[in-house]
Scaffold this active site. Structure first.
Site, mmCIF file in Angstrom:
data_model
loop_
_atom_site.group_PDB
_atom_site.id
_atom_site.type_symbol
_atom_site.label_atom_id
_atom_site.label_comp_id
_atom_site.label_asym_id
_atom_site.label_seq_id
_atom_site.Cartn_x
_atom_site.Cartn_y
_atom_site.Cartn_z
ATOM 1 N N THR A 276 0.835 -1.194 0.000
ATOM 2 C CA THR A 276 0.000 0.000 0.000
ATOM 3 C C THR A 276 0.874 1.250 0.000
ATOM 4 O O THR A 276 1.938 1.270 0.608
ATOM 5 C CB THR A 276 -0.899 -0.002 1.250
ATOM 6 O OG1 THR A 276 -1.677 -1.201 1.257
ATOM 7 C CG2 THR A 276 -1.828 1.199 1.279
ATOM 8 N N GLY B 26 5.796 -0.484 0.680
ATOM 9 C CA GLY B 26 6.508 0.725 1.045
ATOM 10 C C GLY B 26 6.796 0.767 2.531
ATOM 11 O O GLY B 26 6.529 -0.182 3.272
ATOM 12 N N ALA B 27 7.337 1.875 2.999
ATOM 13 C CA ALA B 27 7.601 2.085 4.417
ATOM 14 C C ALA B 27 7.586 3.576 4.701
ATOM 15 O O ALA B 27 7.904 4.389 3.836
ATOM 16 C CB ALA B 27 8.941 1.476 4.825
ATOM 17 N N ASP B 28 7.217 3.924 5.927
ATOM 18 C CA ASP B 28 7.260 5.325 6.335
ATOM 19 C C ASP B 28 8.662 5.724 6.786
ATOM 20 O O ASP B 28 9.055 6.873 6.664
ATOM 21 C CB ASP B 28 6.268 5.566 7.471
ATOM 22 C CG ASP B 28 4.848 5.246 7.044
ATOM 23 O OD1 ASP B 28 4.458 5.663 5.945
ATOM 24 O OD2 ASP B 28 4.140 4.571 7.805
ATOM 25 N N LYS C 247 5.784 1.232 9.555
ATOM 26 C CA LYS C 247 4.748 1.305 8.537
ATOM 27 C C LYS C 247 3.431 1.655 9.215
ATOM 28 O O LYS C 247 3.323 1.594 10.428
ATOM 29 C CB LYS C 247 4.631 -0.034 7.798
ATOM 30 C CG LYS C 247 5.873 -0.354 6.962
ATOM 31 C CD LYS C 247 5.794 -1.726 6.296
ATOM 32 C CE LYS C 247 4.525 -1.990 5.551
ATOM 33 N NZ LYS C 247 4.250 -0.946 4.508
ATOM 34 N N GLY D 163 1.411 4.499 7.889
ATOM 35 C CA GLY D 163 0.940 5.824 7.521
ATOM 36 C C GLY D 163 -0.355 5.786 6.743
ATOM 37 O O GLY D 163 -1.155 6.724 6.791
ATOM 38 N N GLU E 130 -0.820 -5.615 6.055
ATOM 39 C CA GLU E 130 0.499 -5.636 5.425
ATOM 40 C C GLU E 130 1.440 -6.583 6.158
ATOM 41 O O GLU E 130 2.167 -7.364 5.529
ATOM 42 C CB GLU E 130 1.095 -4.224 5.416
ATOM 43 C CG GLU E 130 0.418 -3.274 4.447
ATOM 44 C CD GLU E 130 0.904 -1.844 4.590
ATOM 45 O OE1 GLU E 130 0.849 -1.106 3.595
ATOM 46 O OE2 GLU E 130 1.328 -1.464 5.694
ATOM 47 N N LYS F 207 12.725 8.379 3.256
ATOM 48 C CA LYS F 207 12.271 7.375 4.217
ATOM 49 C C LYS F 207 13.418 6.677 4.933
ATOM 50 O O LYS F 207 13.183 5.882 5.848
ATOM 51 C CB LYS F 207 11.416 6.325 3.492
ATOM 52 C CG LYS F 207 10.257 6.878 2.675
ATOM 53 C CD LYS F 207 9.312 7.694 3.530
ATOM 54 C CE LYS F 207 8.024 8.041 2.797
ATOM 55 N NZ LYS F 207 8.227 8.899 1.633
#
Length: 230
Positions: A32, A88-90, A100, A102, A109, A127
């Protein structure tokens, strides 16, 4: 509490590079967020060209984008395992621990990413950090959020109920729960904090991803920086 930063070109390079890992017959976890979305679109283009894969979406948005991109989708219950997850990753640190959540999808996830034989994070340079320091999203059962807030304060955190945008009230996750964004400052020991958060009654899942990420693709202005877990 979505994170911002990085350029769309950087995100695209990371996402498209990760999509190249997908092989014929794979079951792929579809993450996501804006960077993972580039990977989903690239996988969709490969499907249009004849690649046979199935995708396991991690959120309402990734499911919708997968369908729009022509990727056959299935649930985790319908497959024996996940060959590759791209997400993805924050924020991600030097040891490839990540924060993660956000996009409020970290519970699903984490289930999909943990089930994968290989978990690849796609990110832009904004990030990447030496140590984790962003607030940690904590998904909680609605009736327990006040009690969990007190427990988080006992762990040294400063929790804030995530409020919705363009509507009154809090954010509600795809699972029907609430989110507390908890600021612990610099997270010196992500593994210990992860264990402590998981043990709190009322916590459904938290956004610390420890010992899960295998590879990080960081999109840059002129390519992709690849980082592997040691």
């Amino acid at each position: 509490m979505k994170t911002t930063g990085g350029t769309d070109d950087q995100k695209r390079r990371a996402g498209e590079r990760a999509a190249e890992l997908v092989a014929e017959g794979d079951v792929v976890g579809l993450g996501t967020g804006s960077t993972a979305a580039h990977a989903i679109r690239a996988i969709g283009r490969a499907v249009d060209e004849g690649l046979d894969v199935r995708g396991v979406p991690t959120s309402f948005d990734s499911r919708a984008l997968a369908r729009q991109s022509g990727i056959p989708i299935c649930s985790l219950d319908e497959v024996d395992g996940v060959d590759l997850a791209i997400d993805g990753a924050d924020q991600i640190d030097a040891d490839l621990s990540a924060i993660k959540g956000g996009g409020a999808a970290h519970a699903r996830e984490k289930v999909v990413d943990a089930a994968a034989d290989r978990f690849v994070v796609v990110a832009d340079p904004s990030k990447v950090a030496e140590s984790l320091s962003r607030p940690v999203p904590v998904e909680v059962l609605p009736d327990t959020h006040a009690a969990v807030e007190r427990d988080l304060e006992g762990l040294g955190g400063a929790p804030t109920l995530r409020r919705a945008e363009r509507k009154d009230g809090p954010v509600v996750t795809d699972n029907g729960n609430l989110l507390l964004d908890c600021d612990f400052g610099v997270v010196e020991d992500p593994a210990s904090l992860s264990t402590a958060l998981s043990g709190l009654p009322g916590v459904v899942e938290h956004g610390l991803f420890v010992d899960l990420v295998d590879t990080v693709y960081v999109g840059t202005d002129d390519g992709v920086d690849v980082r592997e877990r040691g």
